[in-house]
Design a protein around this motif. Structure first.
Motif, PDB file in Angstrom:
ATOM      1  N   ALA A  54       0.858  -1.188   0.000  1.00  8.51           N
ATOM      2  CA  ALA A  54       0.000   0.000   0.000  1.00  8.51           C
ATOM      3  C   ALA A  54       0.894   1.238   0.000  1.00  8.51           C
ATOM      4  N   MET A  64      -0.999  -3.428   3.580  1.00  7.74           N
ATOM      5  CA  MET A  64      -2.427  -3.319   3.293  1.00  7.74           C
ATOM      6  C   MET A  64      -3.207  -3.946   4.441  1.00  7.74           C
ATOM      7  N   ILE A  82      -4.053  -8.415  -2.138  1.00  4.21           N
ATOM      8  CA  ILE A  82      -3.995  -8.068  -3.558  1.00  4.21           C
ATOM      9  C   ILE A  82      -4.684  -9.185  -4.339  1.00  4.21           C
ATOM     10  N   ASN A 107      -1.972  -7.813 -13.597  1.00  2.00           N
ATOM     11  CA  ASN A 107      -2.824  -6.673 -13.219  1.00  2.00           C
ATOM     12  C   ASN A 107      -3.369  -6.859 -11.818  1.00  2.00           C
ATOM     13  N   ARG A 108      -3.400  -5.761 -11.058  1.00  6.14           N
ATOM     14  CA  ARG A 108      -4.033  -5.793  -9.738  1.00  6.14           C
ATOM     15  C   ARG A 108      -5.512  -5.475  -9.898  1.00  6.14           C
ATOM     16  N   GLU A 116      -7.860  -5.536  -7.236  1.00  5.94           N
ATOM     17  CA  GLU A 116      -8.610  -5.044  -6.068  1.00  5.94           C
ATOM     18  C   GLU A 116      -8.939  -3.571  -6.282  1.00  5.94           C
ATOM     19  N   THR A 117     -10.173  -3.191  -5.955  1.00  2.00           N
ATOM     20  CA  THR A 117     -10.644  -1.836  -6.252  1.00  2.00           C
ATOM     21  C   THR A 117      -9.858  -0.804  -5.449  1.00  2.00           C
ATOM     22  N   ASP A 118      -9.670  -1.081  -4.162  1.00  2.00           N
ATOM     23  CA  ASP A 118      -8.968  -0.147  -3.293  1.00  2.00           C
ATOM     24  C   ASP A 118      -7.576  -0.713  -3.007  1.00  2.00           C
ATOM     25  N   LYS A 119      -6.539  -0.076  -3.539  1.00  2.00           N
ATOM     26  CA  LYS A 119      -5.191  -0.653  -3.481  1.00  2.00           C
ATOM     27  C   LYS A 119      -4.506  -0.442  -2.129  1.00  2.00           C
ATOM     28  N   GLY A 128      -7.274  -3.177   0.004  1.00  3.20           N
ATOM     29  CA  GLY A 128      -7.274  -4.525  -0.560  1.00  3.20           C
ATOM     30  C   GLY A 128      -8.585  -5.224  -0.266  1.00  3.20           C
TER      31      GLY A 128
END
Ligand code: WAQ
Ligand code: MG
Length: 258
Positions: free
Chosen positions: A109, A114, A118, A125-126, A128-131, A134
């Motif tokens: 993060a 986090m 993840i 590609n990641r 998760e909407t909120d990096k 998570g």
């Protein structure tokens, strides 16, 4: 049944979290235990403890744990080499393996840990909407009977002092691997004194690696490698579907005792 969850933070940074699925009569005892835990974490005293008690609205899924495979490595260099090899064998592309390891090493993060995990697809590609937060896997536990089976098996292997960490990680990994679309998980702790981690998969089980970082290192995290997921469904199932481990699948010791 109720879901009881605790998370603790200090200066807006996540310190610890834990949870249980319990009958109404056990709520008070469990809450008190979770508060004790929040107050005694090695990362310091929290300035916020959040406790949630909620009835379960979805039926519980009962599952057998992944088997616990014990591996022996001397240090974190050997540990990471082993993790790379296992993930490659599970079909995770080298690029994703390197990216995930370097994220966990640096604090995924933006230089911090986090709160959750993840999600990574096979292109790296990641998802998760909120990096920073998570994805948080939630609503899971183990029955007393299965926990006793695990404890006894760990005692035989000389690992009973790690019971809490191993049991919570095994419950989480068992849930994660049971969700359609997960291929594997890589995890190591963010607790500075706890160097162990694992590679988990439906195919090979929970492979415990005693060293995935150096003692004192404050970073860690989790990466779920996925393929062809329906993003919304995947996250809802991880967060909402209650999963209870009702049986322990057993320990296999590879390469001698730790
Ligand atoms: N859902 C998703 N990610 C989580 C969750 C959760 N419920 N809980 C923790 N994480 C992520 C988060 O990014 C943390 O920073 C990271 O995992 C590590 O959490 O001896 O203790 O609770 O076999 O520090 C594994 C080895 C120990 C156990 C894992 O993780 C063993 C551990 P921690
Ligand atoms: Mg931790």
């Amino acid at each position: 049944m109720f879901s009881v969850r605790m998370r603790a933070e200090k200066n807006k940074k996540h310190i610890s979290g834990a949870e249980n699925l319990v009958e109404k009569t056990k709520i008070q005892t469990i809450v008190s235990g979770l508060v004790d835990r929040a107050l005694s974490h090695e990362k310091g005293e929290p300035d916020l403890i959040n406790i949630t008690v909620e009835t379960l609205k979805i039926p519980i899924k009962k599952v057998t744990s992944l088997p616990l495979i014990l591996m022996n490595v001397e240090n974190e260099t050997e540990g990471k080499k082993l993790a790379r090899k296992l993930l490659l064998e599970l079909g995770i592309p080298a690029l994703c393996i390197e990216k995930s390891i370097s994220l966990l090493e640096k604090g995924p993060a933006i230089g911090e840990n986090m709160r959750g995990a993840i999600i990574m697809d096979l292109k790296g590609n990641r998802l998760e909407t909120d990096k920073v937060r998570g994805i948080r896997v939630s609503r899971m536990d183990i029955t007393e009977e299965a926990a006793n089976e695990l404890f006894n098996a760990l005692s035989v292997s000389g690992l009973s002092s790690y019971f809490t960490n191993i049991s919570e990680a095994l419950i989480l990994a068992t849930k994660v691997e049971s969700v359609k679309g997960t291929i594997a998980e890589l995890c190591w702790s963010d607790d500075p004194s706890y160097t162990a981690g694992y590679v988990a998969s439906q195919k090979m089980g929970y492979i415990r690696i005693p060293h995935l970082k150096k003692k004192g290192d404050p970073f860690g995290g989790r990466v779920f490698f996925v393929n062809n997921i329906d993003h919304g469904k995947y996250i809802t199932e991880m967060e909402q579907t209650p999963v209870l481990v009702t049986k322990f699948r057993g320990i296999i010791e590879l390469f001698g005792k730790k």
